[in-house]
Design an enzyme around this catalytic site. Structure first.
Site, PDB file in Angstrom:
ATOM      1  N   CYS A 110      70.488  35.750  38.689  1.00  0.00           N
ATOM      2  CA  CYS A 110      69.974  34.374  39.670  1.00  0.00           C
ATOM      3  C   CYS A 110      70.017  35.547  41.057  1.00  0.00           C
ATOM      4  O   CYS A 110      70.800  35.842  41.196  1.00  0.00           O
ATOM      5  CB  CYS A 110      71.266  34.005  39.666  1.00  0.00           C
ATOM      6  SG  CYS A 110      71.511  32.337  40.333  1.00  0.00           S
ATOM      7  N   LEU A 111      68.826  34.652  40.801  1.00  0.00           N
ATOM      8  CA  LEU A 111      67.913  35.269  41.950  1.00  0.00           C
ATOM      9  C   LEU A 111      67.277  34.904  42.274  1.00  0.00           C
ATOM     10  O   LEU A 111      65.885  34.009  41.900  1.00  0.00           O
ATOM     11  CB  LEU A 111      67.289  36.985  42.322  1.00  0.00           C
ATOM     12  CG  LEU A 111      67.007  37.294  43.786  1.00  0.00           C
ATOM     13  CD1 LEU A 111      67.538  37.547  44.490  1.00  0.00           C
ATOM     14  CD2 LEU A 111      66.415  38.780  43.019  1.00  0.00           C
TER      15      LEU A 111
END
Ligand code: CO
Length: 181
Positions: A110-111
């Site tokens: 998750c970026l």
């Protein structure tokens, strides 16, 4: 249509296909070269996953110093979609890692810049540098792995101990090559 025009049309189309093929072949190759140019100082190395496919890469990120990931080498699987760089590269961890923003099961990341914050001006290298920064500074309020994020917030010592244990177990040379499925 006259024969001459038909031949011209076919030739133009063939030229376009060749141009597109050459561009696609050269562009990732150039980026790949830039990406892996200073493995020692950057802590990043990048190579083709398989010699025949220029859009399937494998990066290795060294665990940043002063983090529970120090001493580990973390493999990241990278696919460049057809529309790249207009869409972000697809990246996931192949090495198991205990981190709030990385799935402990699938390696999914998750970026923001790998999602809605991607811009064609960015590169795989900038994405990898952001991943390194994320390893140093987790963002537990935007988690990928809720269990890890919860532990990070409630019991930092337990989080660090577990992350270090996972690094020693899965991300060092002696830990064999067990990887996420
Ligand atoms: Co892959």
């Amino acid at each position: 249509m006259t024969d001459v025009n038909r031949i011209k049309k076919v030739r133009t189309r063939a030229q376009l296909i060749v141009c597109a093929w050459v561009f696609n072949a050269l562009f990732p190759a150039q980026e790949l070269r830039d990406c892996g140019k200073d493995p020692e100082s950057s802590g990043l190395s990048v190579k083709l996953h398989d010699e025949a496919v220029l859009t399937h890469w494998k990066a290795v990120i060294k665990g940043p110093k002063g983090t529970p990931y120090e001493g580990g080498s973390f493999a990241v699987d990278i696919h460049l979609p057809d529309d790249y760089p207009f869409v972000p590269p697809k990246m996931k961890f192949e090495t198991k890692v205990w981190h709030p923003n990385i799935s402990s099961e699938s390696g999914a990341i998750c970026l923001d810049i790998l999602k809605n914050e991607w811009s064609p001006a960015l590169t795989v290298r900038t994405a990898l540098i952001s991943l390194q920064a994320l390893m140093s500074a987790p963002e537990p309020d935007d988690p990928q792995d809720a269990v890890v994020a919860d532990m990070y917030k409630k019991d930092k010592a337990q989080f660090e101990g577990t992350a270090k244990f996972w690094t020693e177990t899965y991300a060092t040379e002696t830990s064999g090559d067990e990887q996420v499925k």
